[in-house]
Write a protein that holds these residues in place. Structure first.
Motif, PDB file in Angstrom:
ATOM      1  N   ILE A   1       0.824  -1.210   0.000  1.00  0.00           N
ATOM      2  CA  ILE A   1       0.000   0.000   0.000  1.00  0.00           C
ATOM      3  C   ILE A   1       0.857   1.258   0.000  1.00  0.00           C
ATOM      4  O   ILE A   1       0.642   2.187  -0.779  1.00  0.00           O
ATOM      5  CB  ILE A   1      -0.955  -0.001   1.199  1.00  0.00           C
TER       6      ILE A   1
ATOM      7  N   GLN B   1       0.316   7.485   2.403  1.00  0.00           N
ATOM      8  CA  GLN B   1      -0.442   7.224   1.184  1.00  0.00           C
ATOM      9  C   GLN B   1      -1.845   7.810   1.297  1.00  0.00           C
ATOM     10  O   GLN B   1      -2.580   7.484   2.226  1.00  0.00           O
ATOM     11  CB  GLN B   1      -0.555   5.714   0.940  1.00  0.00           C
TER      12      GLN B   1
ATOM     13  N   MET C   1      -5.624   7.863   0.994  1.00  0.00           N
ATOM     14  CA  MET C   1      -6.503   6.701   0.912  1.00  0.00           C
ATOM     15  C   MET C   1      -7.858   6.974   1.541  1.00  0.00           C
ATOM     16  O   MET C   1      -8.016   7.859   2.386  1.00  0.00           O
ATOM     17  CB  MET C   1      -5.874   5.500   1.628  1.00  0.00           C
TER      18      MET C   1
ATOM     19  N   LYS D   1     -10.475   4.207   3.334  1.00  0.00           N
ATOM     20  CA  LYS D   1     -10.494   2.806   3.757  1.00  0.00           C
ATOM     21  C   LYS D   1     -11.779   2.505   4.511  1.00  0.00           C
ATOM     22  O   LYS D   1     -12.182   3.254   5.392  1.00  0.00           O
ATOM     23  CB  LYS D   1      -9.286   2.498   4.636  1.00  0.00           C
TER      24      LYS D   1
ATOM     25  N   PHE E   1      -9.898  -0.545  -0.006  1.00  0.00           N
ATOM     26  CA  PHE E   1      -9.041   0.624  -0.139  1.00  0.00           C
ATOM     27  C   PHE E   1      -9.290   1.318  -1.471  1.00  0.00           C
ATOM     28  O   PHE E   1      -9.310   0.672  -2.530  1.00  0.00           O
ATOM     29  CB  PHE E   1      -7.563   0.240  -0.086  1.00  0.00           C
TER      30      PHE E   1
ATOM     31  N   LEU F   1      -7.261   4.307  -3.421  1.00  0.00           N
ATOM     32  CA  LEU F   1      -5.949   4.953  -3.297  1.00  0.00           C
ATOM     33  C   LEU F   1      -5.804   6.033  -4.368  1.00  0.00           C
ATOM     34  O   LEU F   1      -5.262   5.793  -5.449  1.00  0.00           O
ATOM     35  CB  LEU F   1      -4.840   3.904  -3.434  1.00  0.00           C
TER      36      LEU F   1
END
Length: 394
Positions: A121, A138, A140, A142, A155, A157
């Motif tokens: 990730i 990162q 994201m 979630k 996820f 992204l």
């Protein structure tokens, strides 16, 4: 990074600023190299300072929380190692049997010691340490669902982080060096490409298991030879689109830990599989003391062989872990990774000890022996070093 991902959690948490908690650490680090560098532009020794505070806040009967964890380092020599990053900036909502996180975060997958094969990730912050332990934040979104049959994580992204690389003055770099200014992508969206991931994790008795799927821009770049405008030969990173399925398993059987990470990845190049696995046996209370001694052995395989983007393609890791179990949390891990085909060997020793309640001293020694000229570790053959870090936690 998308600005809305950064601003939304801050807006949601701004209503009650009087209940913030502050934690984190500040550290000074020194590196001593035992050989002269291959490139005269590189330094012999180095020192740096880092700061990593963490601001957190909870409200709504602890159902909602906000975490902000920036990181910065100032390096004496390497301009590329002087950098800052947002490791975490997340709004978290915990419902009944579900949880959502929005912002910038860090996620870790895997169980093995020598190589974190399935962890995909977050991008590696390579200027921090070449062991790949340090990761960039990162962006994201979630969603986690907790059921009797396990936890399911979804996820989204939105955005890609490029890997960091040492500059021309830095040690622990390739020859020729990597020039991130010459980066290219398979996707026309480049850093704006949106990735996706899905993970199921559960435990049954002594077994912990995880099955993961990822689709998006690969975190491990490929490299192509290129020339800078000044005519210097360098390596240009190229990031391809990949799809990866992986599994990680760990069984706790008395004093034994059995571990496995395996993946199948499909990208622009031919698909391949890789695995790393082995065991850790811990003898508790050695020689009638409170100390523990563990023996670690792991096998690393990549079916691309010498064409793999990692040097650990047919290697064996053997290590010893000694833990004092004292008030100072003294611990030492020593090990070696040996390529059984070309004999290239990496030696690594890590030790840590607390002083009082606030200080942590960490020492690391690395040495490369008998490195084959075709091995990807060959550029580090004169980079044996000792690193000492003293961190104060608050």
């Amino acid at each position: 990074m998308r600005h809305w991902l950064l601003l939304l959690p801050l807006t949601l948490a701004a209503g009650n600023l009087c209940a913030w908690e502050l934690a984190g650490n500040m550290a000074v680090e020194g590196r001593v190299f035992f050989q002269s560098p291959l490139d005269p532009r590189q330094y012999d020794n180095d020192c740096s300072v880092s700061l990593e505070p963490e601001f957190s806040h909870q409200w709504d009967d602890n159902r909602q929380s906000f975490v902000f964890r920036p990181f910065g380092r100032l390096d004496r020599h390497d301009d590329e190692r002087s950098h800052w990053d947002i490791r975490e900036l997340q709004w978290i909502y915990a419902g009944d049997g579900w949880e959502t996180r929005l912002g910038v975060g860090k996620v870790y997958w895997g169980v093995t010691e020598a190589m974190h094969l399935v962890d995909i990730i977050n991008q590696t912050d390579l200027v921090e340490n070449i062991d790949g332990e340090q990761k960039l934040g990162q962006p994201m979104a979630k969603l986690s669902l907790e059921k009797d049959w396990g936890t399911l994580d979804f996820f989204l992204l939105p955005g890609f982080r490029e890997r960091t690389f040492p500059g021309e003055d830095g040690r622990l770099r390739t020859h020729p060096r990597v020039d991130p200014d010459l980066v290219t992508y398979e996707s026309s969206a480049e850093q704006r490409h949106v990735g996706y991931a899905l993970r199921w994790s559960h435990y049954i008795g002594e077994w912990d298991m995880g099955v993961s799927w990822f689709q998006g821009t690969g975190r491990d770049p490929l490299f192509r030879q290129a020339f800078t405008p000044q005519g210097e030969l360098v390596l240009a990173p190229y990031y391809e689109q990949i799809e990866q399925a992986s599994v990680d398993l760990q069984a706790t059987l008395g004093e034994w830990l059995w571990k496995l990470e395996a993946l199948y990845r499909n990208g622009q190049d031919d698909a391949f599989y890789a695995l790393t696995g082995g065991f850790e046996y811990t003898k508790v209370g050695i020689m009638e003391t409170q100390a523990d001694l563990g023996v670690v052995a792991e096998l690393m395989l990549d079916d691309r062989g010498d064409e793999a983007a990692t040097p650990f393609n047919h290697d064996l890791f053997l290590g010893l872990r000694w833990t004092a179990n004292d008030a100072q949390s003294l611990a030492i891990l020593g090990g070696t990774i040996v390529d059984w085909e070309n004999g290239s060997t990496l030696l690594n020793i890590e030790a840590s000890r607390r002083f009082g309640q606030a200080y942590l001293l960490t020492v690391q020694l690395r040495s490369w022996l008998n490195v084959d000229e075709k091995d990807l570790q060959y550029p580090f053959r004169q980079d044996d070093y000792m690193q000492v870090e003293l961190a104060r936690y608050f």
